[in-house]
Design a protein around this motif. Structure first.
Motif, PDB file in Angstrom:
ATOM      1  N   GLN A 225      39.014 -14.850   4.233  1.00  0.00           N
ATOM      2  CA  GLN A 225      40.001 -14.018   4.920  1.00  0.00           C
ATOM      3  C   GLN A 225      39.588 -13.695   6.334  1.00  0.00           C
ATOM      4  O   GLN A 225      40.418 -13.587   7.218  1.00  0.00           O
ATOM      5  N   ALA A 226      38.259 -13.564   6.535  1.00  0.00           N
ATOM      6  CA  ALA A 226      37.796 -13.281   7.890  1.00  0.00           C
ATOM      7  C   ALA A 226      38.154 -14.454   8.789  1.00  0.00           C
ATOM      8  O   ALA A 226      38.563 -14.276   9.925  1.00  0.00           O
ATOM      9  N   SER A 227      38.028 -15.666   8.260  1.00  0.00           N
ATOM     10  CA  SER A 227      38.371 -16.816   9.106  1.00  0.00           C
ATOM     11  C   SER A 227      39.883 -16.923   9.280  1.00  0.00           C
ATOM     12  O   SER A 227      40.360 -17.441  10.274  1.00  0.00           O
ATOM     13  N   ALA A 228      40.628 -16.401   8.314  1.00  0.00           N
ATOM     14  CA  ALA A 228      42.090 -16.416   8.460  1.00  0.00           C
ATOM     15  C   ALA A 228      42.577 -15.207   9.234  1.00  0.00           C
ATOM     16  O   ALA A 228      43.729 -15.112   9.597  1.00  0.00           O
ATOM     17  N   GLY A 229      41.701 -14.268   9.478  1.00  0.00           N
ATOM     18  CA  GLY A 229      42.072 -13.137  10.314  1.00  0.00           C
ATOM     19  C   GLY A 229      42.071 -11.810   9.594  1.00  0.00           C
ATOM     20  O   GLY A 229      41.400 -10.892   9.992  1.00  0.00           O
ATOM     21  N   GLY A 230      42.801 -11.707   8.501  1.00  0.00           N
ATOM     22  CA  GLY A 230      42.875 -10.428   7.807  1.00  0.00           C
ATOM     23  C   GLY A 230      41.627 -10.212   6.988  1.00  0.00           C
ATOM     24  O   GLY A 230      40.977 -11.163   6.576  1.00  0.00           O
TER      25      GLY A 230
ATOM     26  N   LEU B 103      43.650  -4.289  10.485  1.00  0.00           N
ATOM     27  CA  LEU B 103      44.988  -3.694  10.550  1.00  0.00           C
ATOM     28  C   LEU B 103      45.987  -4.726  11.073  1.00  0.00           C
ATOM     29  O   LEU B 103      45.646  -5.547  11.928  1.00  0.00           O
ATOM     30  N   THR B 104      47.215  -4.637  10.586  1.00  0.00           N
ATOM     31  CA  THR B 104      48.259  -5.497  11.143  1.00  0.00           C
ATOM     32  C   THR B 104      48.553  -5.046  12.567  1.00  0.00           C
ATOM     33  O   THR B 104      48.113  -3.977  12.997  1.00  0.00           O
ATOM     34  N   ALA B 105      49.286  -5.862  13.295  1.00  0.00           N
ATOM     35  CA  ALA B 105      49.667  -5.497  14.660  1.00  0.00           C
ATOM     36  C   ALA B 105      50.352  -4.133  14.660  1.00  0.00           C
ATOM     37  O   ALA B 105      50.047  -3.248  15.459  1.00  0.00           O
ATOM     38  N   LEU B 138      54.905  -8.068  14.380  1.00  0.00           N
ATOM     39  CA  LEU B 138      54.234  -6.815  14.025  1.00  0.00           C
ATOM     40  C   LEU B 138      53.606  -6.820  12.636  1.00  0.00           C
ATOM     41  O   LEU B 138      52.660  -6.081  12.378  1.00  0.00           O
ATOM     42  N   THR B 139      54.131  -7.629  11.720  1.00  0.00           N
ATOM     43  CA  THR B 139      53.579  -7.612  10.353  1.00  0.00           C
ATOM     44  C   THR B 139      52.335  -8.482  10.225  1.00  0.00           C
ATOM     45  O   THR B 139      51.704  -8.498   9.179  1.00  0.00           O
ATOM     46  N   GLN B 140      51.974  -9.207  11.266  1.00  0.00           N
ATOM     47  CA  GLN B 140      50.846 -10.135  11.181  1.00  0.00           C
ATOM     48  C   GLN B 140      49.516  -9.429  11.451  1.00  0.00           C
ATOM     49  O   GLN B 140      49.448  -8.440  12.156  1.00  0.00           O
ATOM     50  N   TYR B 141      48.460 -10.029  10.903  1.00  0.00           N
ATOM     51  CA  TYR B 141      47.107  -9.573  11.225  1.00  0.00           C
ATOM     52  C   TYR B 141      46.654 -10.257  12.527  1.00  0.00           C
ATOM     53  O   TYR B 141      47.125 -11.350  12.834  1.00  0.00           O
ATOM     54  N   GLY B 148      47.720 -15.084  23.255  1.00  0.00           N
ATOM     55  CA  GLY B 148      48.700 -14.368  24.072  1.00  0.00           C
ATOM     56  C   GLY B 148      49.375 -13.250  23.302  1.00  0.00           C
ATOM     57  O   GLY B 148      49.615 -12.163  23.841  1.00  0.00           O
ATOM     58  N   GLU B 149      49.663 -13.510  22.030  1.00  0.00           N
ATOM     59  CA  GLU B 149      50.298 -12.478  21.201  1.00  0.00           C
ATOM     60  C   GLU B 149      49.354 -11.303  20.990  1.00  0.00           C
ATOM     61  O   GLU B 149      49.753 -10.142  21.093  1.00  0.00           O
ATOM     62  N   ARG B 150      48.092 -11.625  20.726  1.00  0.00           N
ATOM     63  CA  ARG B 150      47.100 -10.556  20.551  1.00  0.00           C
ATOM     64  C   ARG B 150      47.022  -9.694  21.804  1.00  0.00           C
ATOM     65  O   ARG B 150      46.961  -8.474  21.740  1.00  0.00           O
ATOM     66  N   GLN B 151      47.019 -10.372  22.952  1.00  0.00           N
ATOM     67  CA  GLN B 151      46.892  -9.658  24.212  1.00  0.00           C
ATOM     68  C   GLN B 151      48.096  -8.733  24.443  1.00  0.00           C
ATOM     69  O   GLN B 151      47.962  -7.627  24.945  1.00  0.00           O
ATOM     70  N   ARG B 152      49.277  -9.180  24.051  1.00  0.00           N
ATOM     71  CA  ARG B 152      50.471  -8.357  24.215  1.00  0.00           C
ATOM     72  C   ARG B 152      50.423  -7.146  23.297  1.00  0.00           C
ATOM     73  O   ARG B 152      50.792  -6.031  23.687  1.00  0.00           O
ATOM     74  N   VAL B 153      49.937  -7.349  22.062  1.00  0.00           N
ATOM     75  CA  VAL B 153      49.798  -6.215  21.141  1.00  0.00           C
ATOM     76  C   VAL B 153      48.775  -5.230  21.706  1.00  0.00           C
ATOM     77  O   VAL B 153      48.963  -4.012  21.652  1.00  0.00           O
ATOM     78  N   ALA B 154      47.694  -5.770  22.281  1.00  0.00           N
ATOM     79  CA  ALA B 154      46.654  -4.897  22.837  1.00  0.00           C
ATOM     80  C   ALA B 154      47.212  -4.063  24.000  1.00  0.00           C
ATOM     81  O   ALA B 154      46.872  -2.887  24.154  1.00  0.00           O
ATOM     82  N   MET B 155      48.070  -4.676  24.800  1.00  0.00           N
ATOM     83  CA  MET B 155      48.679  -3.930  25.908  1.00  0.00           C
ATOM     84  C   MET B 155      49.579  -2.819  25.363  1.00  0.00           C
ATOM     85  O   MET B 155      49.554  -1.692  25.855  1.00  0.00           O
TER      86      MET B 155
END
Lengths: 232, 370
Positions: A225-230, B103-105, B138-141, B148-155
């Motif tokens: 899961q760590a490699s998949a992110g969650g 945590l999810t986004a 938003l539901t993604q980890y 780029g998506e991570r960076q936008r969530v961080a902003m």
């Protein structure tokens, strides 16, 4: 395959002992592991060594010194006597103290590794989000160290269940008080009751296998899961 | 020790030799504006990130006796005072997003909202989510998101804490070019809309020109130059002269559109520049970027040329190109808006160009920035 009343008593006592020791160790080891994971003090090396000592010392050595330390002539024994608290050796409480010392590294090390793996960065992010040090610990460190805590609890519990030498030195062989499974098996063998020794031993083998299989499966799951992110 | 504190803006004085284990020193004294985007510009290792971390209170080793950090008169740090990170009203966007992996986004944003300064909720959740276009992820980890998506969530997370200043540490540096193209428009909109000052660390002059109103150039922990971005990068002889693709930004509003020819006209200082029509409407503010190599000069207007954009300009300064002796960099003023033109030394000589002379600048191409 029949368990006698004494066998069942021994099983209950073991579970009670292991549960209590695990809970106490998790609480005690959290600050120790946190400090060891983050300090740059010169004391880190020596303290690490002290924590790891039960790993290499024969349990009899540990039990011997505990007996001296806690006994009526020992410093702790005299202190307890001064406060009118009963003597620890050959009591359940004494067994708890001894087991905590014996299982300490099995709880400290997974926690310490988990804290090191988290690193500084999530904490910095939380700090810039108005999260105080305590708040950071509860909402960032604890969830991120979840696998570490599970490993620590499982190992601490299993290792306490499996102890023998320390129990014999400090606990003796008192039914319902200090007679845990390993001592009960020893008694059965001494009395040539191989059938009953078999039953209990087999239970221990199965228990150990289940515990370790569980531990490795959560570690594998976490890696995946760590490699998949969650995380968990 | 009494400290003179200007009422407005970010006030930083840091002097630190060898911070932490790194062989590094910071020595600067800055008063930065309380509005708009201020860029901290410089090469890697110039101290940009360390400075940003000092402001956020993340560099605990920086505790020198002369150090002083305050925002709008509110003291954060001095010789005998240290405001912990979590008490400083900053929003911090880390270079690698640094979202909480467990945590999810959505929950990353919630973490921020729950701890936000509720006394001044100036930034609304719906606006931020829409502005950064993150509703669908938003539901993604974090691990399931692209850089780029991570960076936008961080902003979004940094904005939702309702900061009094937004600190951004090269939020685009970790992204490849395609992602930068994707994220730059968001960032520009964010900078224009947010009424809080933004301190933006970058080692890309391109980004700085596009985003920053004010800039500070750092080198080896010291301030090399600081000032209004346009003025600074158009001033010849500054550190920018070495950049091949020097370019200037012209900002104004759309005054005319012609759908038949597919053109819009930007009006600024009584002159207009035509550019390829996009989604903008009349009255929108637009910024155009003009590269120095796309400007040529002539002494009179040639109505018979294919070049559409001709501006009346005055020569403000001229300087030989250090690297290429055949070229001359000319600083032109169209009203108060500076432009840079790179022309051959031979042309400069034969046209007898000199300071104060009025010329026609012909612009071959412009790029729309926003």
């Amino acid at each position: 395959m029949q368990l006698s009343a004494a066998d069942i008593e021994a099983i209950w006592l073991t579970l009670k002992l292991a549960s209590l020791v695990t809970v106490l160790l998790i609480i005690l080891c959290t600050p120790i592991a946190w400090w060891l994971a983050r300090t740059q003090s010169w004391l880190k090396g020596p303290i690490n060594a002290v924590v790891a000592m039960p790993l290499v010392l024969p349990p009899t050595v540990l039990g011997f010194y505990l007996l001296l330390f806690l006994g009526p002539e020992g410093p702790m024994g005299q202190l307890l006597a001064y406060f009118n608290i009963g003597s620890l050796p050959f009591s359940f409480s004494g067994l708890v103290v001894a087991s905590m010392l014996y299982s300490l590294p099995f709880v400290v090390q997974p926690l310490q590794n988990a804290f090191i793996a988290i690193g500084e960065r999530p904490l910095e992010a939380a700090a810039t989000l108005r999260s105080s040090p305590w708040n950071r610990f509860i909402y960032v460190v604890l969830p991120l160290a979840k696998t570490g805590y599970i490993s620590a609890a499982v190992l601490g519990f299993a290792h306490t269940v499996g102890e023998f030498g320390v129990v014999l030195m400090i606990g003796g062989n008192i039914p319902k008080e200090t007679k845990v499974i390993s001592v009960q098996i020893y008694d059965h063998v001494e009395a040539l009751e191989y059938g009953q020794a078999h039953t209990l031993s087999l239970l221990m083998v199965i228990f150990s296998f289940v515990v370790l299989a569980f531990l490795y499966s959560i570690q594998r799951r976490q890696k995946r899961q760590a490699s998949a992110g969650g995380l968990l | 020790m009494t400290v003179k504190q200007p009422a407005k803006g970010l006030n930083i004085r840091v002097f630190q030799q060898h911070t932490g284990q790194s062989n590094f020193s910071l020595d600067l004294d800055l008063q930065l504006p309380n509005t708009g985007v201020t860029a901290l510009f410089g090469p890697s290792g110039s101290g940009k990130t360390t400075l940003l971390r000092c402001i956020a209170g993340l560099e605990k080793s920086v505790k020198g006796s002369t150090n002083h950090i305050s925002l709008n008169g509110e003291l954060w740090q001095s010789h005998d005072f240290w405001l912990a990170s979590h008490k400083r009203p900053v929003g911090y966007v880390f270079q690698d997003a640094n979202l909480f992996p467990h945590l999810t986004a959505q929950d990353n944003l919630r973490f921020s909202i729950q701890r936000a300064d509720k006394t001044q909720p100036a930034i609304h959740y719906d606006d931020v989510v829409e502005l950064l276009n993150i509703a669908s992820i938003l539901t993604q980890y974090p691990g399931q998101l692209s850089g780029g998506e991570r960076q936008r969530v961080a902003m979004a997370r940094a904005l939702l804490i309702q900061p009094k200043i937004l600190l951004m540490d090269e939020p685009l540096a970790a992204l490849d070019d395609a992602l930068k193209q994707d994220i730059l428009p968001y960032l520009e909109r964010l900078c224009h809309r947010a009424k809080i000052p933004i301190l933006y660390v970058s080692h890309s002059l391109d980004e700085v020109i596009r985003l920053a109103d004010y800039m500070v150039v750092l080198e080896k922990g010291r301030v090399l130059e600081e000032g209004n971005t346009q003025r600074l990068i158009s001033t010849l002889g500054t550190s920018f002269a070495r950049y091949q693709d020097a370019s200037m930004v012209v900002s104004g509003t759309v005054v005319e559109q012609n759908t038949e020819w597919g053109l819009s006209w930007l009006g600024f200082e009584n002159q207009t520049i035509a550019f390829k029509q996009g989604k903008e409407a009349i009255g929108d503010s637009v910024r155009l970027r003009i590269q120095s190599r796309d400007i040529s000069v002539s002494l009179s207007k040639h109505e018979d040329s294919s070049i559409l954009n001709r501006l009346t300009v005055v020569i403000d300064d001229m300087e030989k190109d250090n690297k290429d002796p055949s070229m001359v960099m000319v600083r032109l003023l169209a009203g108060n808006t500076p432009l840079l033109a790179k022309i051959t030394a031979l042309s400069a000589h034969s046209l007898k160009l000199e300071k104060g002379q009025t010329l026609v600048a012909q612009i071959k191409s412009v790029a729309v920035l926003s």
